[in-house]
Every structure is written in C-alpha cells, then in structure tokens.
Design an enzyme around this catalytic site. Structure first.
Site, PDB file in Angstrom:
ATOM      1  N   LYS A 129      -9.895  -6.177  -4.257  1.00 59.39           N
ATOM      2  CA  LYS A 129      -9.480  -4.945  -3.572  1.00 59.39           C
ATOM      3  C   LYS A 129     -10.709  -4.366  -2.891  1.00 59.39           C
ATOM      4  O   LYS A 129     -11.833  -4.569  -3.355  1.00 59.39           O
ATOM      5  CB  LYS A 129      -8.943  -3.932  -4.585  1.00 59.39           C
ATOM      6  CG  LYS A 129      -8.097  -2.839  -3.968  1.00 59.39           C
ATOM      7  CD  LYS A 129      -6.650  -3.275  -3.892  1.00 59.39           C
ATOM      8  CE  LYS A 129      -5.781  -2.289  -3.169  1.00 59.39           C
ATOM      9  NZ  LYS A 129      -4.348  -2.670  -3.300  1.00 59.39           N
ATOM     10  N   ASP A 169      -3.348  -1.322   2.516  1.00 60.87           N
ATOM     11  CA  ASP A 169      -3.003  -0.488   1.355  1.00 60.87           C
ATOM     12  C   ASP A 169      -2.951   0.927   1.925  1.00 60.87           C
ATOM     13  O   ASP A 169      -2.751   1.087   3.145  1.00 60.87           O
ATOM     14  CB  ASP A 169      -4.039  -0.637   0.221  1.00 60.87           C
ATOM     15  CG  ASP A 169      -3.567  -0.021  -1.099  1.00 60.87           C
ATOM     16  OD1 ASP A 169      -2.751  -0.646  -1.794  1.00 60.87           O
ATOM     17  OD2 ASP A 169      -3.993   1.106  -1.433  1.00 60.87           O
TER      18      ASP A 169
HETATM   19  P1  NDP Z   1       0.528   4.527   3.110  1.00 62.89           P
HETATM   20  O1  NDP Z   1      -0.816   4.929   3.545  1.00 62.89           O
HETATM   21  O2  NDP Z   1       1.434   3.869   4.084  1.00 62.89           O
HETATM   22  O3  NDP Z   1       1.312   5.764   2.501  1.00 62.89           O
HETATM   23  C1  NDP Z   1       0.804   6.467   1.415  1.00 62.89           C
HETATM   24  C2  NDP Z   1       1.751   7.586   1.058  1.00 62.89           C
HETATM   25  O4  NDP Z   1       1.349   8.146  -0.179  1.00 62.89           O
HETATM   26  C3  NDP Z   1       1.726   8.707   2.056  1.00 62.89           C
HETATM   27  O5  NDP Z   1       2.973   9.355   2.067  1.00 62.89           O
HETATM   28  C4  NDP Z   1       0.637   9.600   1.484  1.00 62.89           C
HETATM   29  O6  NDP Z   1       0.719  10.957   1.913  1.00 62.89           O
HETATM   30  C5  NDP Z   1       0.898   9.488   0.025  1.00 62.89           C
HETATM   31  N1  NDP Z   1      -0.355   9.712  -0.712  1.00 62.89           N
HETATM   32  C6  NDP Z   1      -1.512   9.005  -0.580  1.00 62.89           C
HETATM   33  N2  NDP Z   1      -2.474   9.495  -1.364  1.00 62.89           N
HETATM   34  C7  NDP Z   1      -1.920  10.533  -1.992  1.00 62.89           C
HETATM   35  C8  NDP Z   1      -2.397  11.449  -2.937  1.00 62.89           C
HETATM   36  N3  NDP Z   1      -3.674  11.392  -3.386  1.00 62.89           N
HETATM   37  N4  NDP Z   1      -1.525  12.384  -3.393  1.00 62.89           N
HETATM   38  C9  NDP Z   1      -0.237  12.440  -2.938  1.00 62.89           C
HETATM   39  N5  NDP Z   1       0.260  11.586  -2.032  1.00 62.89           N
HETATM   40  C10 NDP Z   1      -0.559  10.664  -1.568  1.00 62.89           C
HETATM   41  O7  NDP Z   1       0.309   3.578   1.843  1.00 62.89           O
HETATM   42  P2  NDP Z   1       1.311   2.540   1.162  1.00 62.89           P
HETATM   43  O8  NDP Z   1       2.713   3.002   1.309  1.00 62.89           O
HETATM   44  O9  NDP Z   1       0.939   1.202   1.632  1.00 62.89           O
HETATM   45  O10 NDP Z   1       0.862   2.630  -0.360  1.00 62.89           O
HETATM   46  C11 NDP Z   1       1.489   3.499  -1.307  1.00 62.89           C
HETATM   47  C12 NDP Z   1       1.228   2.999  -2.711  1.00 62.89           C
HETATM   48  O11 NDP Z   1       1.760   1.674  -2.849  1.00 62.89           O
HETATM   49  C13 NDP Z   1      -0.249   2.865  -3.104  1.00 62.89           C
HETATM   50  O12 NDP Z   1      -0.381   3.118  -4.485  1.00 62.89           O
HETATM   51  C14 NDP Z   1      -0.552   1.391  -2.835  1.00 62.89           C
HETATM   52  O13 NDP Z   1      -1.641   0.940  -3.594  1.00 62.89           O
HETATM   53  C15 NDP Z   1       0.758   0.773  -3.303  1.00 62.89           C
HETATM   54  N6  NDP Z   1       1.053  -0.561  -2.806  1.00 62.89           N
HETATM   55  C16 NDP Z   1       1.036  -0.851  -1.476  1.00 62.89           C
HETATM   56  C17 NDP Z   1       1.355  -2.118  -1.035  1.00 62.89           C
HETATM   57  C18 NDP Z   1       1.422  -2.461   0.407  1.00 62.89           C
HETATM   58  O14 NDP Z   1       1.761  -3.608   0.719  1.00 62.89           O
HETATM   59  N7  NDP Z   1       1.138  -1.556   1.326  1.00 62.89           N
HETATM   60  C19 NDP Z   1       1.677  -3.187  -1.980  1.00 62.89           C
HETATM   61  C20 NDP Z   1       1.748  -2.762  -3.355  1.00 62.89           C
HETATM   62  C21 NDP Z   1       1.421  -1.497  -3.733  1.00 62.89           C
HETATM   63  P3  NDP Z   1      -0.375  11.538   2.936  1.00 62.89           P
HETATM   64  O15 NDP Z   1       0.053  11.056   4.287  1.00 62.89           O
HETATM   65  O16 NDP Z   1      -0.290  13.006   2.778  1.00 62.89           O
HETATM   66  O17 NDP Z   1      -1.709  10.990   2.526  1.00 62.89           O
HETATM   67  O1  2IT Z   2      -1.480  -3.393  -3.922  1.00 60.09           O
HETATM   68  C1  2IT Z   2      -1.108  -4.392  -3.278  1.00 60.09           C
HETATM   69  O2  2IT Z   2      -0.552  -5.347  -3.825  1.00 60.09           O
HETATM   70  C2  2IT Z   2      -1.353  -4.405  -1.833  1.00 60.09           C
HETATM   71  N1  2IT Z   2      -1.853  -3.416  -1.299  1.00 60.09           N
HETATM   72  C3  2IT Z   2      -1.020  -5.616  -1.028  1.00 60.09           C
HETATM   73  C4  2IT Z   2      -2.159  -6.612  -1.047  1.00 60.09           C
HETATM   74  C5  2IT Z   2      -2.000  -7.804  -0.134  1.00 60.09           C
HETATM   75  O3  2IT Z   2      -2.940  -8.601  -0.128  1.00 60.09           O
HETATM   76  O4  2IT Z   2      -0.990  -7.951   0.551  1.00 60.09           O
END
Ligand code: NDP
Ligand code: 2IT
Length: 449
Positions: A129, A169
């Site tokens: 990561k 992420d």
């Molecule tokens: P995005 O940046 O697309 O969206 C993040 C969302 O979470 C936004 O709505 C954001 O609001 C909110 N958020 C972020 N930080 C905070 C915080 N400190 N407190 C409250 N809300 C917060 O990210 P993703 O959707 O990609 O990721 C969301 C979660 O999913 C994370 O935990 C990530 O690690 C996990 N994840 C992502 C994957 C992927 O493929 N993208 C795969 C597996 C897990 P704001 O706009 O106000 O910051």
């Molecule tokens: O938390 C996660 O699994 C991710 N942000 C996706 C990682 C990836 O390599 O697609």
C-alpha cells in the site's frame, strides 16, 4: 495461558514496543493474530518458523519527498510512501491513498490487511500500500497532475509489473492513475501496462474495475445472506461514503431490489426515504466533484445532516460502511443493532473498531469483514494484469462473471474455515485463517527470506 496464546501476546507486545504510535497498525495486527490462534495451536511449525514475527514486519518501506508547485507558483512539499508488506504469493499489490490523514501507521495497517485480502482472491498477488498526505480536494487538474508527476518520479524506482503494482484508493481514481501512468511511461520509456491498475479503458484498463469493489461487496453479501436463507429484496440499506466504493455498492444493492436510504461524505450524510437517486449522486461526486450536501439541495425527498457519524443512527436492515477506517465504534454498532440491523459488510478497510467487531460477533448478526467483503476491487485489478499480459480486453460480462465467482469463493472458503476451526459463522476468523495458511505456508516453502 497456552504456549500459543503467549506467542501471540509476545508478538503483539513486540509490535507495540517497536512502533508505539502506530495505533491502526497495532489494531489490525491484533485482529488477525488473535483470530488465527486455533491454527497456531494445531500447527507448531508457524511458531518454529517465526512466521508471526516475520509477517508483521513489512519487507520494505520507502518514504520520500514530493515537491510540487500550485497554480500560483507556490511550492509545496508532501510526503510519499510505499509499504511493500509481503511478496510470498506474488508481486506487491495494493492501492495508493492521497488524503491529509495518511501516515505510516495507516499505510502499514492497509498493507498488512492487503496481504491477507489478496490471498483470499485466489490470484497471485502479494500485498502493499502507498500514498501521500497530499489533499486532492479543491486542487485543479493541473495541480493534481504536477503532484502525480512528482510522486511518480520517485515511486517508479520501486515498482514494476513484476515488482509492485499500485492502484487507486481514497483520493486516487481514474484521473490520478492516468497522470501517474503517463509519467511512469515517460520516465521508463516503456509501456509496462500492468505496472498500475485502475487504468482508463483506452490504455489497458479493465472493464468493470471501476465497479468492482462495490459490486463485489454486494456479491459477497448476497452469498452470505442467501446462505442464511434470506434475500436482499426489499431490505433497507444504509451506506456511508459517496466515493468509488459507495457508489457502486449502491448501484448493485438497488439492482438486487434493496432500498438504499443514505450516503455521506466527511462533512455529513443525506437521508432519502424514497431511495437514493444514484444518477444524481454520480453527477455531484463523479462529474462535478462536489459535496454530498448538494444532493439534498436538489432532491426534495432528501434531508442533509451535518456530521458523518450520524448515518449509523438511521434505521436499517443492512449497513455498508464504505468511507474509511474507524467510522463505526462500539456505541454506533450498538445503535445499529438496536435499530434492527442484521447484516453488516465492510466496503471500506477496517471501518469498524475492534470493539465494534466483537459486538457484531456476540450479537450474531451476519458480518462480512473488509478483507473478504471488499476484495473485489483488487481481484479485478489482478484480472486487469492478466488482460495486460495477454494484450487483450475481456468483455464487461466476462470480468463481472469472474468477479462473482471470486466473491462466492471467498465467502465459501471463509465459511468452511470457520467451521473447520470450531467457530462456525465467524467470518473474521474464517477469512483470516484461510488467508494466513496460504501466505504462511508459502513463506515457509521459500525458506528464510
Ligand atoms: P474515494 O476517495 O472514492 O471516496 C472516499 C469516500 O469516503 C468519500 O465519500 C469521502 O468523503 C469519504 N471519506 C474519506 N475519508 C474520510 C474520513 N476521514 N471521514 C469520513 N469520510 C471520509 O475512496 P474509495 O471509495 O475508493 O474508498 C473508500 C474505502 O474503501 C476506503 O477505506 C478504501 O480503502 C476502501 N477500498 C477501496 C477500494 C477501491 O478499489 N477503491 C478497494 C477496497 C477497499 P470526502 O469526499 O468528504 O473525503
Ligand atoms: O484496498 C484495496 O483493496 C484497494 N484499494 C484496491 C487495491 C488494488 O490494487 O486494486
């Protein structure tokens, strides 16, 4: 205390002693190590090979300076990181996070979690990561591009399609991956497509990668709910977040006949008793990069509440935390369950505190832990790498079918392991055990490296 309990305690104490300030990392290590105790008891070889001491220590950590200039010409300096946690079963793989909260504790927790998650996908990927404390919010495209170029100028020394393959992420989506890839290609003078995943379709990205984490979360949840003899049809669903994971979780939940009534960002949440209008959320978040508050301004049936944590007080059958770590504490878990929530699956990484997880398990709700439930994103990333190796594109349907198969397999494997090790229904233990066995046995096979 048994010998193996003592072993786990000793390793937890070691982790704490080495990095006393890394709370997130300590928590995730505790969750995993305590739940694999039955495996350690049964197989003394893991202790004999010092597998726990080895697995909690990332293979490599890189930290670097990221200087860049804003549109006014002012200089800024951020911190960049890559944590290469474990390469036993494949090249390091895992996302990049750009968020002001990013620090080594958070990235070590995410990288550690990624090792086990990637193992669960059944695909050949190790865990890593990275990211930066850079805040993309309010930055122009040109500023984001300059930042990404500077970040990649250093990161490129440490990655490669056979070495380490980052993806998105929080704060890193298609736009950022495009800028990062462009700079990598230019500096290396090499079109090494699989060095990054989550790419645009025009240059080697996979169809369904954008949807994969959210869709995968729903495929996992559907399998879990159906195994308990129920369906998603007609259920009321609470979702937090409104980013990549949240949006495609909402999309698939609606397709499965559930009614999603909330989503949120870090400022607050919207409640829409008529069901979330996803086209409007996509317009605000994906097109305009706006705030979720605007949803309630444009949608008469919706109300907006300041403060994102209030979302857990909304009555629901199913909850999908899809924002960030630590977003559900014990009190919030109690409120959810007291209000009738019977199913909770984690789209975000470690959204529930350890106490909240213990409470779900005690309450016997159906609980899908992050590393199992949100593995669809990285699974399709690995499928993107396969397509890059073949120099071919698969159809959306083909990728989506494979994703479904992988999420079902993850559920079945976690369920079976939980039964095999005497904790039926506990998918936290089941997923950790299944993932650990694969990684730990491979580490032993490789010798002391
Ligand atoms: P995005 O940046 O697309 O969206 C993040 C969302 O979470 C936004 O709505 C954001 O609001 C909110 N958020 C972020 N930080 C905070 C915080 N400190 N407190 C409250 N809300 C917060 O990210 P993703 O959707 O990609 O990721 C969301 C979660 O999913 C994370 O935990 C990530 O690690 C996990 N994840 C992502 C994957 C992927 O493929 N993208 C795969 C597996 C897990 P704001 O706009 O106000 O910051
Ligand atoms: O938390 C996660 O699994 C991710 N942000 C996706 C990682 C990836 O390599 O697609």
């Amino acid at each position: 205390m048994s010998e193996m309990q003592q072993y786990v305690e000793d390793v937890l104490a070691l982790v704490k002693r080495r990095d006393p300030d890394q709370k997130e990392f300590q928590d995730v290590v505790k969750e995993v190590l305590t739940s694999i105790l039955p495996v350690l008891e049964k197989n003394p070889k893991y202790k004999a090979n010092k597998i726990l001491e080895r697995i909690v220590e990332p293979e490599r950590i890189v930290q670097f300076r990221v200087p860049w200039t804003d549109d006014k010409g002012e200089i800024h300096v951020n911190r960049g990181f890559r944590v290469q946690a474990n390469s036993a079963i494949g090249p390091y793989k895992g996302g990049l996070r750009f968020h002001p909260s990013v620090n080594l504790s958070i990235l070590k927790f995410l990288a550690f979690e990624q090792v086990f998650k990637n193992s669960l996908t059944t695909l050949p990927i190790g865990g890593g990561k990275g990211g930066s404390d850079f805040d993309p919010k309010g930055k122009s495209d040109a500023e984001v591009m300059r930042f990404c170029q500077s970040f990649m100028t250093e990161l490129r020394r440490h990655i490669g399609s056979m070495v380490d393959t980052p993806a998105g992420d929080i704060g890193v989506g298609g736009r950022e991956i495009g800028y990062l890839f462009g700079q990598y290609k230019r500096l290396q003078n090499e079109f090494d497509a699989a060095v990054l995943t989550g790419k645009g379709i025009s240059y080697g990205g996979s169809l369904a990668r954008t949807e994969a984490t959210g869709y995968g979360l729903l495929y996992f949840t559907k399998a879990m709910v159906e195994a308990a003899g129920d369906t998603l049809q007609g259920k009321t669903v609470v979702v937090s977040g409104s980013g990549n994971v949240a949006i495609y979780a909402i999309e698939k939940a609606q397709e499965f006949g559930a009614k999603v009534v909330t989503c949120s960002d870090s400022n607050g949440y919207v409640y829409d008793p008529e069901g979330i209008d996803l086209a409007l959320v996509k317009q605000i978040k994906e097109v305009e990069r706006g705030r979720i508050k605007e949803y309630a301004e444009r949608r008469p049936s919706a109300t907006y509440t300041e403060g994102c944590r209030g979302v857990w007080s909304v009555k629901c059958d199913i909850a999908f935390p899809c924002a960030t770590q630590g977003e559900i504490n014990l009190d919030e878990a109690k409120t959810l369950i007291a209000n009738g929530c019977k199913v909770l699956a984690e789209g975000a990484n470690m959204p529930s505190t350890l106490e909240a997880i213990d409470y779900y398990l005690e309450s016997k709700i159906l609980f899908g832990p992050a590393k199992a439930a949100n593995a669809g994103g990285v699974a399709v990333s690995a499928l993107e790498m396969s397509q890059n190796s073949e120099r071919l594109h698969w159809t959306f349907e083909e990728v989506d079918e494979r994703l479904k198969g992988i999420m079902n397999t993850i559920f079945q494997n976690a369920k079976k392991r939980a039964e095999e090790y005497g904790v039926p229904g506990n998918l936290v233990a089941g997923a950790n055990i299944h993932a650990f066995l694969h990684v730990a046995d491979t580490m032993i096979a490789h010798g002391l490296v």
